[in-house]
Design a protein around this motif. Sequence first.
Motif, PDB file in Angstrom:
ATOM      1  N   HIS A 112      -0.987   1.150 -13.322  1.00 46.80           N
ATOM      2  CA  HIS A 112       0.339   1.751 -13.267  1.00 46.80           C
ATOM      3  C   HIS A 112       1.260   1.094 -14.299  1.00 46.80           C
ATOM      4  O   HIS A 112       1.197  -0.114 -14.536  1.00 46.80           O
ATOM      5  CB  HIS A 112       0.942   1.604 -11.877  1.00 46.80           C
ATOM      6  N   ASP A 154      -2.376  -4.054 -12.867  1.00 39.03           N
ATOM      7  CA  ASP A 154      -3.836  -4.215 -12.775  1.00 39.03           C
ATOM      8  C   ASP A 154      -4.505  -2.943 -12.265  1.00 39.03           C
ATOM      9  O   ASP A 154      -5.679  -2.690 -12.566  1.00 39.03           O
ATOM     10  CB  ASP A 154      -4.176  -5.392 -11.853  1.00 39.03           C
ATOM     11  N   GLN A 155      -3.747  -2.147 -11.485  1.00 35.06           N
ATOM     12  CA  GLN A 155      -4.292  -0.887 -10.975  1.00 35.06           C
ATOM     13  C   GLN A 155      -4.037   0.280 -11.931  1.00 35.06           C
ATOM     14  O   GLN A 155      -4.312   1.424 -11.596  1.00 35.06           O
ATOM     15  CB  GLN A 155      -3.678  -0.571  -9.608  1.00 35.06           C
ATOM     16  N   ARG A 209       0.167  -6.610  -9.751  1.00 37.22           N
ATOM     17  CA  ARG A 209      -0.844  -5.854  -9.005  1.00 37.22           C
ATOM     18  C   ARG A 209      -0.852  -4.381  -9.415  1.00 37.22           C
ATOM     19  O   ARG A 209      -1.918  -3.779  -9.571  1.00 37.22           O
ATOM     20  CB  ARG A 209      -0.595  -5.988  -7.499  1.00 37.22           C
ATOM     21  N   GLU A 223       0.823  -1.206   0.000  1.00 43.95           N
ATOM     22  CA  GLU A 223       0.000   0.000   0.000  1.00 43.95           C
ATOM     23  C   GLU A 223       0.861   1.261   0.000  1.00 43.95           C
ATOM     24  O   GLU A 223       0.555   2.244  -0.696  1.00 43.95           O
ATOM     25  CB  GLU A 223      -0.926  -0.015   1.225  1.00 43.95           C
ATOM     26  N   VAL A 274       2.329   1.815  -3.482  1.00 42.18           N
ATOM     27  CA  VAL A 274       1.358   2.400  -4.409  1.00 42.18           C
ATOM     28  C   VAL A 274       1.190   3.893  -4.131  1.00 42.18           C
ATOM     29  O   VAL A 274       1.098   4.713  -5.057  1.00 42.18           O
ATOM     30  CB  VAL A 274       0.008   1.665  -4.319  1.00 42.18           C
TER      31      VAL A 274
END
Length: 463
Positions: free
Chosen positions: A339, A336-337, A333, A303, A306
């Motif tokens: 980035h 998928d977000q 991950r 977290e 990110v």
Amino acid sequence: MSKEVDNITLKLDDLLTSKAPAATTPPPPNPTGALAGDNDDDDEDQADNLIQSTQIVQVKLADQQADPNSPLYSVKSFDDLGLTPELLKGIYGMKFNKPSKIQERALPLLIQNPPRNMIGQSQSGTGKTAAFVLTMLYRVKMQVKAPQAICLAPSRELARQIMDVVEQMSKFTGITTQLVVKDSYRRNQPIHAQIIVGTPGSVTEVIRRKMVPTRDIGIFVLDEADNMLDQDGLGDQTLRIQTMLNNDIQTVLFSATFPDHVRRFAEKFAKNANEISLKREELSVDSIKQFYVDCDSQEHKYEVLVNLYDLLTVSQSIIFCKLRTTADEISKRMIDQGHAVLSLHGKMTPEERDKVMDDFRRGEFKVLVTTNVIARGIDILQVTLVINYDLPMDRAGNPDYEAYLHRIGRTGRFGRTGVSINFVHNKETWEKMAMIEQHFQRSIELIPVNDWEEVEKRLKRVL
């Protein structure tokens, strides 16, 4: 003539910044702690302008003939080295206006006749690669159309980077070259290139298969030599290659770090060598601001990463993980977000690895998630931020200080300002980070994670 060894101490003025005050152990984890003061120093404008320093280089000479007051010992211009016009044209074409301090001291010793072995240690970004590449090119006899120099690197990424330097520096000379890494050459087809750059496994194979004649090879170079001679790593292959070469070959070892046990072995591997080295405690890169973030768990680490994404893309960033599965998971991950990140590790195919590095070098992606595979030697000047998502550890579970130094050395190249951020998530990782701070005697400051707007504002000023 006396065979006693002289120990000579010289000032290396442009290599590092003046030594910072001794660090104090960081306070216990405190997510509300304050960020350290900002560094408003401007970046250096030119890659060949190294920052001022009073650090010391120790030079051990193999005999008394190398007088530090003689022209043989130090040069202020590449013109003083007796190079061919074609080689000089290549050097100046690469924007090398004058030798760096390590090159001033090393080059006259490297190209003297009869050739002498050398063990060279100096901080990343000080011109080691150009020094040994120039030495290899200088030793090539143009009339001999056969391999005359071999350079080994621990990874295909570093071997490709060294080959780029060889090709740029030799572009006006007609010297032939061959990269010898997996899938870069045809099996059982003879290799006649005058300079070979490769990884130990592939070079061992081409020599064993009689694809590379060794009778004319006069110089053997190891980059990141501490890694290459570590008998837990690539040492066996490197030793095997040396036994396949002539006994009177010039052996040149360069690295930013030499642990004591490896240095003792290196002195046997390159006998009677001239030595140029920095004291270990002076190897910390003072132009790199080191921080840490205190996370609650492994998931909280992700977290925080990110949340840092906008900072990661200010220029270019490298995120180091312990495991390739972690590198793949983080990159998947983040992708998928939405980035834009890349993943790189040793289990990828050669083609995949080459494409990732080429795309990252061109700046098509700003963030690279990787393992230690590119911790050593990789030069990408746009990289200003390194994140140790996992701290580097040795097999005994202790901090790997050399790996840490190499990792953060991917930023702050040639005296530019850089930032490294360590992630800690429990008492054990915080204690390991404190050991790293104590070892290098450089402060690692806490970044609070309760006010991201303030964190971003302050770090952007450093970046």
